[in-house]
Design a protein around this motif. Structure first.
Motif, short mmCIF file in Angstrom:
data_model
loop_
_atom_site.label_atom_id
_atom_site.label_comp_id
_atom_site.label_asym_id
_atom_site.label_seq_id
_atom_site.Cartn_x
_atom_site.Cartn_y
_atom_site.Cartn_z
N SER A 21 -115.73 49.10 25.83
CA SER A 21 -116.64 49.98 26.76
C SER A 21 -118.24 49.44 26.85
O SER A 21 -118.61 50.21 28.33
N ASP A 22 -118.15 48.97 25.97
CA ASP A 22 -119.95 48.05 26.82
C ASP A 22 -119.63 46.96 27.40
O ASP A 22 -120.98 45.93 28.29
N ASN A 26 -116.51 47.47 32.48
CA ASN A 26 -115.95 49.81 31.65
C ASN A 26 -116.11 50.41 32.69
O ASN A 26 -115.11 50.96 33.45
N ALA A 27 -117.08 50.40 33.51
CA ALA A 27 -117.52 51.56 34.12
C ALA A 27 -117.17 51.22 35.74
O ALA A 27 -118.04 50.71 36.20
N THR A 43 -117.87 57.25 38.67
CA THR A 43 -117.88 56.20 37.90
C THR A 43 -116.36 56.70 37.30
O THR A 43 -116.40 57.92 36.96
N ALA A 45 -114.38 55.15 33.87
CA ALA A 45 -113.77 54.31 33.34
C ALA A 45 -112.87 53.47 33.25
O ALA A 45 -111.61 54.53 32.60
N ARG A 47 -108.99 52.09 31.15
CA ARG A 47 -108.50 52.86 30.01
C ARG A 47 -107.24 52.05 29.48
O ARG A 47 -107.21 51.62 28.54
N PHE A 58 -107.36 54.49 34.56
CA PHE A 58 -108.12 55.40 34.05
C PHE A 58 -107.39 57.16 33.67
O PHE A 58 -107.04 57.76 34.69
N SER A 111 -107.15 57.93 22.60
CA SER A 111 -109.02 58.53 22.92
C SER A 111 -109.37 59.16 22.13
O SER A 111 -108.96 59.73 20.68
N ASP A 115 -114.64 61.40 23.42
CA ASP A 115 -113.78 60.39 25.12
C ASP A 115 -113.48 61.52 25.52
O ASP A 115 -112.84 61.86 27.27
#
Length: 192
Positions: A21-22, A26-27, A43, A45, A47, A58, A111, A115
């Motif tokens: 996620s960092d 990712n975004a 935006t 994320a 997945r 996503f 998930s 989230d």
């Protein structure tokens, strides 16, 4: 770096972004054609990413405007930037919305609870409210953990072209384009 190495690096970056996620990618920004014909950007994320399947996915809310936009026009563009490495990846593709079935349920179960909170709201994304808590109603109205599944879907994107831009060397910027035809990718350098 050769075009084949860049192609593998792109998919490696995207796959890493789907699990971290960092990660810078990712975004990503997702662009669709709005119902009014204007571009619409938001935006998302990443997945799940699979180069062998040519798949980038996503999650989103079925009540979201992007679902109606993709139902009408499935073309989508995703763009991400790694500002530390001075890299940009743009993916152009066709989206498919998974509204039911095991792919959707498995994605929901995999998930993190954090989230899934937004899928438990009583109102569709973008509905005006007076206070943030109003999206959930009264405390007694807050849906249980699995009730948000009714609003949850997976968007699968199949890439038709990928654009890669590397500005890490100020005096030697590089750009490449990869275009899919059938099961094959055409690779070529293009001007930055």
């Amino acid at each position: 770096m050769k075009l084949g190495e860049i192609y593998l690096r792109i998919w490696g970056c995207l796959a890493a972004a789907a699990s971290e996620s960092d990660h810078a990618f990712n975004a990503m920004q997702a662009s669709t054609i709005g119902l009014d014909g204007a571009p619409n950007l938001r935006t998302v994320a990443l997945r799940r990413v699979s180069e062998p399947e040519n798949l980038i996915s996503f999650h989103t809310d079925l009540r979201s405007p992007k679902v109606a936009e993709l139902d009408r026009e499935p073309r989508i563009a995703l763009a991400g930037v790694d500002s530390d490495r001075k890299l940009q990846i743009r993916v152009f593709g066709e989206a498919r919305i998974i509204r039911d079935g095991p792919v959707r349920v498995d994605a929901w179960k995999a998930s993190r609870d954090h989230d899934l909170i937004q899928y438990r709201t009583l109102l569709a994304p973008g509905t005006p409210i007076a206070q943030p808590r109003d999206a959930f109603g009264k405390k007694s109205d807050i849906p249980g953990p699995d009730e948000g599944l009714a609003h949850f879907c997976v968007v699968e994107v199949r890439a038709v072209s990928i654009d890669w831009l590397d500005l890490s060397e100020a005096d030697n910027p590089k750009r490449a384009r990869f275009i899919r035809s059938g099961d094959e990718w055409t690779r070529k350098w293009i001007a930055p």
